[in-house]
Enzyme design. Structure first.
Site, PDB file in Angstrom:
ATOM      1  N   HIS A  76       0.835  -1.211   0.000  1.00  0.00           N
ATOM      2  CA  HIS A  76       0.000   0.000   0.000  1.00  0.00           C
ATOM      3  C   HIS A  76       0.869   1.260   0.000  1.00  0.00           C
ATOM      4  O   HIS A  76       1.199   1.819   1.053  1.00  0.00           O
ATOM      5  CB  HIS A  76      -0.919  -0.021   1.231  1.00  0.00           C
ATOM      6  CG  HIS A  76      -2.034   0.972   1.145  1.00  0.00           C
ATOM      7  ND1 HIS A  76      -3.261   0.742   1.719  1.00  0.00           N
ATOM      8  CD2 HIS A  76      -2.126   2.193   0.571  1.00  0.00           C
ATOM      9  CE1 HIS A  76      -4.044   1.778   1.493  1.00  0.00           C
ATOM     10  NE2 HIS A  76      -3.373   2.682   0.802  1.00  0.00           N
ATOM     11  N   HIS A  78       1.547   5.105  -2.144  1.00  0.00           N
ATOM     12  CA  HIS A  78       1.095   6.114  -3.115  1.00  0.00           C
ATOM     13  C   HIS A  78       2.335   6.805  -3.691  1.00  0.00           C
ATOM     14  O   HIS A  78       2.909   7.689  -3.061  1.00  0.00           O
ATOM     15  CB  HIS A  78       0.192   7.149  -2.438  1.00  0.00           C
ATOM     16  CG  HIS A  78      -1.061   6.553  -1.880  1.00  0.00           C
ATOM     17  ND1 HIS A  78      -2.235   6.468  -2.609  1.00  0.00           N
ATOM     18  CD2 HIS A  78      -1.339   5.985  -0.679  1.00  0.00           C
ATOM     19  CE1 HIS A  78      -3.178   5.889  -1.865  1.00  0.00           C
ATOM     20  NE2 HIS A  78      -2.653   5.585  -0.687  1.00  0.00           N
ATOM     21  N   ARG A  80       2.517   8.648  -6.481  1.00  0.00           N
ATOM     22  CA  ARG A  80       2.106   9.997  -6.943  1.00  0.00           C
ATOM     23  C   ARG A  80       2.459  10.339  -8.382  1.00  0.00           C
ATOM     24  O   ARG A  80       1.979  11.349  -8.892  1.00  0.00           O
ATOM     25  CB  ARG A  80       2.667  11.118  -6.050  1.00  0.00           C
ATOM     26  CG  ARG A  80       2.376  10.987  -4.579  1.00  0.00           C
ATOM     27  CD  ARG A  80       0.912  11.095  -4.277  1.00  0.00           C
ATOM     28  NE  ARG A  80       0.647  11.269  -2.850  1.00  0.00           N
ATOM     29  CZ  ARG A  80      -0.493  10.957  -2.275  1.00  0.00           C
ATOM     30  NH1 ARG A  80      -1.483  10.422  -2.981  1.00  0.00           N
ATOM     31  NH2 ARG A  80      -0.670  11.142  -0.990  1.00  0.00           N
ATOM     32  N   ASN A 110      -4.853   6.173  -7.085  1.00  0.00           N
ATOM     33  CA  ASN A 110      -5.570   7.455  -6.941  1.00  0.00           C
ATOM     34  C   ASN A 110      -4.712   8.640  -7.381  1.00  0.00           C
ATOM     35  O   ASN A 110      -4.620   9.655  -6.711  1.00  0.00           O
ATOM     36  CB  ASN A 110      -6.051   7.654  -5.493  1.00  0.00           C
ATOM     37  CG  ASN A 110      -4.924   7.686  -4.477  1.00  0.00           C
ATOM     38  OD1 ASN A 110      -3.856   7.118  -4.719  1.00  0.00           O
ATOM     39  ND2 ASN A 110      -5.135   8.339  -3.353  1.00  0.00           N
ATOM     40  N   HIS A 195     -10.734   0.391   0.163  1.00  0.00           N
ATOM     41  CA  HIS A 195     -10.699   1.458   1.167  1.00  0.00           C
ATOM     42  C   HIS A 195     -12.103   1.502   1.767  1.00  0.00           C
ATOM     43  O   HIS A 195     -13.042   1.961   1.111  1.00  0.00           O
ATOM     44  CB  HIS A 195     -10.328   2.794   0.529  1.00  0.00           C
ATOM     45  CG  HIS A 195     -10.297   3.935   1.510  1.00  0.00           C
ATOM     46  ND1 HIS A 195      -9.153   4.661   1.773  1.00  0.00           N
ATOM     47  CD2 HIS A 195     -11.257   4.465   2.312  1.00  0.00           C
ATOM     48  CE1 HIS A 195      -9.426   5.588   2.689  1.00  0.00           C
ATOM     49  NE2 HIS A 195     -10.704   5.489   3.029  1.00  0.00           N
ATOM     50  N   HIS A 244      -5.960  -0.855   5.427  1.00  0.00           N
ATOM     51  CA  HIS A 244      -5.829  -0.041   6.651  1.00  0.00           C
ATOM     52  C   HIS A 244      -7.008  -0.110   7.622  1.00  0.00           C
ATOM     53  O   HIS A 244      -7.661   0.897   7.872  1.00  0.00           O
ATOM     54  CB  HIS A 244      -5.512   1.424   6.307  1.00  0.00           C
ATOM     55  CG  HIS A 244      -6.277   2.048   5.169  1.00  0.00           C
ATOM     56  ND1 HIS A 244      -7.645   1.956   5.038  1.00  0.00           N
ATOM     57  CD2 HIS A 244      -5.854   2.812   4.127  1.00  0.00           C
ATOM     58  CE1 HIS A 244      -8.030   2.605   3.970  1.00  0.00           C
ATOM     59  NE2 HIS A 244      -6.961   3.129   3.394  1.00  0.00           N
ATOM     60  N   ASP A 315       0.581   2.543   3.790  1.00  0.00           N
ATOM     61  CA  ASP A 315      -0.217   3.638   3.235  1.00  0.00           C
ATOM     62  C   ASP A 315       0.664   4.894   3.107  1.00  0.00           C
ATOM     63  O   ASP A 315       0.235   6.007   3.421  1.00  0.00           O
ATOM     64  CB  ASP A 315      -1.462   3.929   4.088  1.00  0.00           C
ATOM     65  CG  ASP A 315      -2.502   4.741   3.334  1.00  0.00           C
ATOM     66  OD1 ASP A 315      -2.276   5.052   2.149  1.00  0.00           O
ATOM     67  OD2 ASP A 315      -3.535   5.080   3.936  1.00  0.00           O
ATOM     68  N   HIS A 319       2.694  14.185   0.885  1.00  0.00           N
ATOM     69  CA  HIS A 319       2.134  15.460   0.420  1.00  0.00           C
ATOM     70  C   HIS A 319       3.206  16.520   0.633  1.00  0.00           C
ATOM     71  O   HIS A 319       4.162  16.306   1.397  1.00  0.00           O
ATOM     72  CB  HIS A 319       0.884  15.826   1.219  1.00  0.00           C
ATOM     73  CG  HIS A 319      -0.260  14.871   1.021  1.00  0.00           C
ATOM     74  ND1 HIS A 319      -1.038  14.872  -0.116  1.00  0.00           N
ATOM     75  CD2 HIS A 319      -0.748  13.876   1.806  1.00  0.00           C
ATOM     76  CE1 HIS A 319      -1.966  13.921  -0.021  1.00  0.00           C
ATOM     77  NE2 HIS A 319      -1.806  13.301   1.134  1.00  0.00           N
TER      78      HIS A 319
HETATM   79  O1  DOR Z   1      -4.687   9.467   4.367  1.00  0.00           O
HETATM   80  C1  DOR Z   1      -4.793   8.984   3.251  1.00  0.00           C
HETATM   81  N1  DOR Z   1      -4.048   9.436   2.223  1.00  0.00           N
HETATM   82  N2  DOR Z   1      -5.684   8.007   3.046  1.00  0.00           N
HETATM   83  C2  DOR Z   1      -6.001   7.586   1.821  1.00  0.00           C
HETATM   84  O2  DOR Z   1      -6.871   6.772   1.690  1.00  0.00           O
HETATM   85  C3  DOR Z   1      -5.325   8.148   0.635  1.00  0.00           C
HETATM   86  C4  DOR Z   1      -4.033   8.728   0.990  1.00  0.00           C
HETATM   87  C5  DOR Z   1      -3.497   9.629  -0.099  1.00  0.00           C
HETATM   88  O3  DOR Z   1      -3.439   9.163  -1.253  1.00  0.00           O
HETATM   89  O4  DOR Z   1      -3.149  10.771   0.170  1.00  0.00           O
HETATM   90 ZN    ZN Z   2      -3.874   4.634   0.680  1.00  0.00          ZN
END
Ligand code: DOR
Ligand code: ZN
Length: 454
Positions: A76, A78, A80, A110, A195, A244, A315, A319
């Site tokens: 899991h 991300h 980006r 995502n 999710h 999660h 996860d 950011h």
């Molecule tokens: O806190 C989170 N951030 N939960 C998620 O489900 C997505 C993830 C994100 O992609 O920023």
């Molecule tokens: Zn996630």
């Protein structure tokens, strides 16, 4: 490198194969125990594991007092890229992975735009092939328009991801019949990760508190969505992986439903075990994550339920600092996790909440088994030589400003955590040595899924 003499027909000199590397004197952590054993790596694979191995000519690594673990697998992450490379890209995410002892990552869909078509899956795999330094796989995101596509892409993706509640990005499947149709249309051999936060429930509580994310997305939203998923899995008679889980009630519900449906699994993230909703109030933006951090009593319940959890995943959700510091209500949810995963779990081992064998089960063996990853997840002959050489003693302070990820903070910043990775090999290539990463972008490979792909 030794050279083989020219053959009788005067053929070109061919190199004798490299005799590989012998790690000796260490202790191999398996799901069944910690065993004193040497490990012989040959090319990209583990050739032998045993006591007092002798391999003439092999490079020798002294592992006295060190632990030998399979490279961790994080299902899991991300990454980006494409869409938000200012937050993370394939190079930085995979460097963060390797720095954290993770040799394989599975990337979530995502993105902006989301990974919801064959073209976007292939575009992402191209970016990964150029940038990745660890091995990787990608998920397809579920939409109302792509029911059945996962089956067509089974040879290219590692699974389907379904979002039942809104979070970062635009993916949302807040319709039980659509969830059910995706479950029916996706082959049992292809994992479906969900999710599980219920969108209608999230709307009911949205804006309840300006400072307490747990009140805006309370446990009932996760528990309700998990109940819906379990009902869909029962109706479709196929397995589902719940991402999660953040409450003990979800774990208990999943465990109970396992009596009726094969292949119901779940993951827990370190932050839901080590941080509480009370901590979140103190942490501000860095404590904001979906699902939210939960009240202390639920966190303790999650620890109690851990024997029923299948795997740990991070996860990892980077950011920019600006997006985390822009006011709590609008701050982005999520934070990096790849570089704190192993030290946090070693803290659990030190505190007697986890054994080393269970750590390896949760972070390597189970992810490989449940996602059908060929050659991954174990220090055993024939497996990929993805190896973490770990000094479990010593402490170091979490300093996200020194991490490989582009994200510049963590709720664990300042924590003093045990363990130090001495060396790390990914498919036999030394990638981390004395704290120094030495990897090339593009040296990571897509995982191979084993077993029937239909
Ligand atoms: O806190 C989170 N951030 N939960 C998620 O489900 C997505 C993830 C994100 O992609 O920023
Ligand atoms: Zn996630």
């Amino acid at each position: 490198m030794p050279i083989r003499p020219a053959g009788p027909l005067g053929t070109a000199l061919t190199p004798v194969s490299d005799p590989g590397t012998l790690i000796h004197g260490g202790s191999v952590v398996t799901t069944r125990g910690v065993l004193r054993a040497d490990v012989h790596m040959l090319g990209e694979r583990i050739a032998a594991v045993g006591t007092d191995l002798s391999v003439p000519g092999a490079a020798s690594v002294d592992a006295t007092d060190l632990l030998i673990l399979p490279g961790l697998i994080d299902v899991h992450v991300h990454v980006r890229e494409p869409g938000a490379s200012e937050k993370e890209d394939w190079q930085t995410a995979t460097r963060a992975a390797l720095a954290g002892g993770v040799t394989t990552i599975l990337d979530m869909p995502n993105n902006d735009p989301p990974t919801v078509s064959a073209a976007r899956v292939r575009q992402k795999l191209t970016l990964a092939a150029q940038g990745a330094a660890c091995d990787y796989g990608v998920y397809l995101g579920a939409t109302a328009d792509n029911v059945g596509l996962a089956a067509e892409l089974a040879g290219e993706i590692v699974g389907l991801k379904i979002y039942l509640g809104s979070t970062t990005g635009s993916l949302l499947t807040d319709d039980w019949s659509l969830l059910y149709r995706h479950l029916c249309a996706t082959p049992a051999s292809l994992p479906i990760a969900v999710h599980a936060e219920d969108e209608q429930c999230l709307r009911a509580f949205a804006g309840s508190s300006p400072v307490d994310h747990n009140r805006n997305r309370p446990p009932v939203c996760a528990e309700l969505a998990t109940a819906h998923v379990l009902a869909a899995a029962r109706a479709a008679q196929r397995g589902v992986h719940i991402a999660h889980v953040s409450t003990p009630a979800e774990v208990m519900a999943i465990a109970a439903a396992r009596r009726q449906v094969l292949g119901l699994t779940c993951e827990v993230c370190p932050h839901h075990l080590f941080l509480t909703a009370e901590d979140a109030l103190r942490l501000g933006g860095w404590g904001k994550v979906n699902p939210p951090l939960r009240p202390g009593a639920l966190v303790e319940g999650l620890w109690q339920a851990l024997p029923l959890v299948d795997l740990v995943a991070t996860d990892h959700a980077p950011h920019t600092s600006a997006q985390k510091h822009c006011g709590y209500a609008v701050a982005a949810a999520g934070f990096p996790g790849l570089e704190s995963l192993l030290p946090l779990l070693l803290l659990a081992v030190r505190d007697g909440r986890l054994t080393l064998s269970r750590l390896v089960e949760l972070t390597a063996a189970a992810p490989a088994r449940l996602f059908h990853l060929a050659g991954k997840g174990s220090v055993a002959p024939g497996y990929d030589a993805d190896i973490v050489l770990l000094d479990p003693t010593g402490e170091s302070v979490v300093r996200p400003e020194r991490w490989q990820t582009k994200a510049r903070g963590s709720p664990f910043a300042g924590w003093s955590l045990p363990g130090r990775i001495v060396r790390l090999w990914r498919r036999g290539e030394l990638c981390l040595d004395a704290g120094e990463l030495q990897v090339t972008a593009g040296s990571g490979r897509p995982v191979r899924r084993e077993g029937p792909l239909s």
